[in-house]
Design an enzyme around this catalytic site. Structure first.
Site, PDB file in Angstrom:
ATOM      1  N   CYS A 326       0.828  -1.203   0.000  1.00 20.80           N
ATOM      2  CA  CYS A 326       0.000   0.000   0.000  1.00 20.80           C
ATOM      3  C   CYS A 326       0.874   1.270   0.000  1.00 20.80           C
ATOM      4  CB  CYS A 326      -0.974  -0.023   1.176  1.00 20.80           C
ATOM      5  SG  CYS A 326      -2.387   1.096   0.963  1.00 20.80           S
ATOM      6  N   HIS A 428      -3.751  -5.522   1.326  1.00 22.81           N
ATOM      7  CA  HIS A 428      -3.455  -5.791   2.732  1.00 22.81           C
ATOM      8  C   HIS A 428      -3.966  -7.187   3.100  1.00 22.81           C
ATOM      9  CE1 HIS A 428      -2.126  -1.818   4.025  1.00 22.81           C
ATOM     10  NE2 HIS A 428      -3.117  -1.282   3.341  1.00 22.81           N
TER      11      HIS A 428
END
Length: 483
Positions: A326, A428
């Site tokens: 991310c 994630h």
């Protein structure tokens, strides 16, 4: 409602354990936290985000995640300001003083969410935030007594003996509350006792005598708590394993969604080392993992201020591997552009340059669950996206993952460098997938037989048994039924 004498006294863990305890008794139980502050969020099935603690509590209840479990989530972006999430969606960014004047206006939304959670449930376990003793924050409160009063909830109070002064913290809380708030607290318990709990019998008697509250018991230290996902970055710990694969993680100032690290922490073949500010990245790392960030541009500057960019260059020159997740993925590119000033002054900053990609930050936030496969190994992955920004460039032509979002839409995700040693992804939670984690670690010579989700479920059952034997559960149900 479980309130505490302060932050980090163990409320979240206690509620998670009680969720599993009552679920194991056949009750339909749900968690609720009116206001939370954390950069460790979970994506819900209904397309929003809530605090990670409520996600763990929902797992304890064996319930699907809902934005209504945590209707107000504050995600710190600076020391004085935070992004405000209401019922799973971005409401705005406010400085602390501004939020203090606005929070009371959110009470109708909080009560609306509580009504949703309460509907059809046998029991709702509500977690407070911080402490009701923070009477300077009482005006407009929606986190502790303000919410308990609005929803007409009985309260039990948690004190933490491990940090010391538990008698003073419980009796002191009693002394600063208003009379009607004292009466709302029906009982108390003491958490995290090390050793023979019988040694604190007189202490419990003194607390009862000075407050008039009944005791629910003394909860002994639960050593396996470290195996459960932590919500606060202060709870981050190095892994227990001392394996040959050394994964190092620089702890950036706005680290977010660091539950990505939890499965790695439990791997016996892995040495997981969290590198605190002021400490160089070690020269013997197998993999440097750049984690998520709530403020990518700011954390990139923080990364450089620690000299970690120099250490990372040396690591890469020695043949080391790098993975960015991310915000960490965005940092690994050539540039990060913020034309609308979402994270500060509008402009473009130079990235670390390990991936030939560029990121443009945009106001729209991606909040989706996804599953798919790791293209190098074919291993299955699953997780969630929670980010702003779009990343593109030549190295995206070598994606890391092929995923399918909950809506069914397929897409390629991430990027891989030409030599294969640098990878980035927006997904994630990918290390919670046993097949991917095992295949990924095998690429570094480590073997794994960890069944992560099964192990977390077992710890929740053990925690429930731990609370069953140390707390007066019958009295707690009696208090709940009296509402």
């Amino acid at each position: 409602m479980v309130q505490g004498t302060g932050s980090n006294v163990g409320k979240s863990l206690i509620v998670a354990g009680l969720c599993r305890l009552f679920a194991n008794r056949g009750l339909k139980v749900r968690p609720f936290k009116p206001q939370n502050m954390s950069n460790n969020a979970a994506v819900t099935a209904d397309g929003g985000e809530i605090g990670r603690a409520q996600a763990l509590q929902a797992m304890g209840c064996r319930e699907r995640l809902s934005v209504h479990m945590n209707p107000v989530l504050l995600k710190p972006e600076t020391d004085t300001g935070a992004q405000v999430i209401v019922q799973g969606k971005r409401f705005g960014t406010m400085r602390a003083r501004e939020y203090g004047t606005q929070k009371a206006t959110l009470l109708p939304k909080v009560l609306e969410s509580f009504s949703e959670i309460e509907s059809g449930a046998n029991l709702v376990l509500v977690e407070g935030a911080g402490s009701p003793a923070e009477i300077n924050l009482r005006a407009g409160d929606i986190a502790n007594m303000g919410f308990a009063e609005a929803a007409d909830l009985p309260v039990v109070l948690c004190g933490d003996i491990d940090r010391g002064g538990v008698i003073a913290s419980l009796v002191g809380t009693h002394s600063v509350l208003e009379n009607d708030e004292r009466e709302r607290i029906r009982a108390f318990f003491v958490n995290r006792f090390r050793g023979d709990t019988g040694l604190f019998t007189e202490g419990m008697r003194q607390i009862e005598a000075r407050t008039g509250w009944s005791s629910l018991g003394v909860v002994p230290w639960f050593s396996d708590a470290s195996k459960l996902p932590a919500e606060d970055a202060l709870g981050l710990e190095n892994g227990a394993g001392r394996g040959p694969v050394k994964i190092v993680v620089p702890v950036i100032s706005r680290i977010a969604n660091f539950d990505d690290l939890d499965p790695l922490r439990m791997e016996e073949g892995v040495t997981l080392e969290l590198i605190q500010p002021g400490t160089p990245l070690p020269g013997d790392a197998t993999l440097v993992l750049l984690p998520g960030s709530k403020s990518t541009v700011g954390d990139l500057a923080f990364f450089r201020s620690q000299g970690w960019d120099v250490d990372l260059k040396a690591h890469h020159r020695r043949g080391g591997h790098i993975l960015g997740i991310c915000g960490g993925y965005q940092m690994l590119g050539r540039t990060i552009a913020d034309p609308e000033g979402i994270e500060g002054a509008p402009g473009t900053v130079e990235g670390l340059g390990y991936l030939d990609v560029e990121t443009i930050l945009t106001p729209e936030k991606s909040l989706v669950e996804a599953a798919g496969k790791h293209l190098l190994t074919g291993a299955e992955v699953s997780g969630y996206e929670i980010h702003i920004g779009r990343t593109s460039g030549p190295d995206c032509g070598r994606p890391m993952l092929h995923i399918r979002e909950a809506s069914g839409a397929p897409k390629l995700d991430g990027a891989v460098s030409g030599d294969g040693r640098v990878c980035g992804t927006y997904l994630h939670g990918l290390f919670t997938a046993d097949s991917f984690r095992q295949a990924y670690l095998q690429g570094f010579g480590a073997t794994s037989d960890l069944a992560y989700d099964v192990s977390i479920d077992a710890v929740l059952d053990d925690l429930a048994s731990h609370l069953e034997t140390s707390m007066d559960i019958a009295r707690m149900l009696e208090i709940a039924r009296a509402r």
